[in-house]
Design an enzyme around this catalytic site. Structure first.
Site, PDB file in Angstrom:
ATOM      1  N   THR A  44      -8.304 -16.723 -26.664  1.00  0.00           N
ATOM      2  CA  THR A  44      -7.404 -16.778 -25.314  1.00  0.00           C
ATOM      3  C   THR A  44      -7.623 -15.394 -24.778  1.00  0.00           C
ATOM      4  OG1 THR A  44      -5.843 -18.137 -26.363  1.00  0.00           O
ATOM      5  CG2 THR A  44      -5.137 -16.696 -24.577  1.00  0.00           C
TER       6      THR A  44
ATOM      7  N   HIS B 253     -10.792 -15.172 -22.942  1.00  0.00           N
ATOM      8  CA  HIS B 253     -10.400 -15.867 -21.659  1.00  0.00           C
ATOM      9  C   HIS B 253     -10.037 -15.082 -20.410  1.00  0.00           C
ATOM     10  CE1 HIS B 253     -12.240 -19.892 -22.540  1.00  0.00           C
ATOM     11  NE2 HIS B 253     -11.385 -19.951 -23.645  1.00  0.00           N
TER      12      HIS B 253
END
Length: 323
Positions: A39, A42
């Protein structure tokens, strides 16, 4: 204080930011370690829809309470549950905050833990009982994802398990399923580095799941190839658990679901119970996260560590936020 922030684009920097001041109902936590995960990659590639430049990243957080507040004494070791639910939508009122319609996350929607301190709502803290190995407890948040996935699967003793996807979550699922009494556990992963890591933990690995069958199958890859394959590798009467998050809708063989009486289960992050159980598993020594913690860096080294994670180097990188 110094903090690891996403500056926009693919720029990640360590910069000076004001030390947080706890608001009503909050506690100031001195961060010991913050884990980095997919995450965060990202976010730092500009791919997360909610993150904004200047965001302090890091949602896998462990530390100690800096100042006594909200009934929690200074010096208490705590794991942070980074999920922040609205508390008012139908799913929250049904005691399912992990599927909140407006679910937010520390490290995306609020300042994260890759810094010396973070202010956290008191109800987001899980005090650690007994002796606390803070470095190991930094793995409690990702382990919670595995705990929930296995719980949602309804795994029974002796059932064979197939995990597709050998990232940290996939390997944690395989290891935890084995601890929970699974029969044969196989992990399918094309990357030789990831297979080698899983094999070192005693997990049987294969390059491709094609042709295999198991009663319980976990999709920890969220890849279109796996979406095409998962109903083939789930044994009749078995359960397929979708753990990875797909970026877009995928074709799915519903005829196979009907003909083979398959159960298809979704699982989203974890509940409070799951992260509390993960914390207890680690603090009690019933789950050893040490093999997963392949590198620890100081805060100033974290931008380079993110570059290496993008290249696929390492499994779990921890940022040491305080001395």
């Amino acid at each position: 204080m110094r903090a690891l922030t996403w500056a926009g684009g693919t720029d990640v920097i360590v910069t000076d930011v004001p030390e947080p001041v706890p608001g009503t109902g909050q506690v100031l936590v001195e961060v010991a370690y913050a884990g980095l995960c997919g995450t965060d990659l990202h976010i730092c590639s500009g791919e997360h829809p909610r993150a904004r430049p200047g965001q302090i990243i890091g949602h896998e957080i462990v530390g100690t309470v800096a100042q006594s507040a909200e009934g929690i004494a200074a010096g208490t070791a705590v794991v942070v549950d980074p999920l922040v639910a609205c508390g008012a939508c139908p799913t929250c009122l049904a005691d399912r905050p992990q599927t909140c319609e407006r679910l937010r996350l520390i490290g995306i929607d609020f300042p994260g833990g890759a810094a010396s301190h973070v202010a956290v709502d008191a109800d987001r803290l899980i005090p650690v009982r007994g002796q606390a190995n803070l470095r190991n407890l930094a793995f409690a948040e990702p382990l919670a994802v595995a705990v929930r996935a296995v719980r949602r699967s309804g795994l029974q003793d002796g059932q064979n398990v197939l995990v597709v996807g050998g990232g940290p979550i996939g390997v944690a699922i395989a290891a935890y399923a084995r601890n929970r009494g699974a029969g044969r556990v196989v992990l399918a992963e094309p990357s030789p580095v990831r297979r080698e890591f899983a094999a070192a933990l005693g997990i049987t690995t294969v390059v491709d799941a094609t042709g295999l069958r198991a009663e319980v199958v976990f999709d920890a890859a969220a890849h279109s190839v796996v979406a095409d394959l998962i109903t083939d590798v789930t044994a009749p009467g078995g359960t397929a658990v979708i753990v990875g998050v797909y970026g877009s809708p995928q074709p799915f063989n519903l005829q196979a679901v009907t003909f083979n009486e398959l159960s298809v289960v979704g699982t989203r992050v974890y509940s409070r119970r799951d992260i509390a159980e993960a914390t207890e598993l680690i603090s009690s020594g019933r789950f050893d996260p040490e093999p997963f913690l392949t590198r620890t860096v100081e805060l100033e080294e974290a931008p380079e560590a993110i570059v290496e994670l993008r290249r696929g180097v390492g499994v779990k990188v921890l940022v040491r936020s305080s001395q």
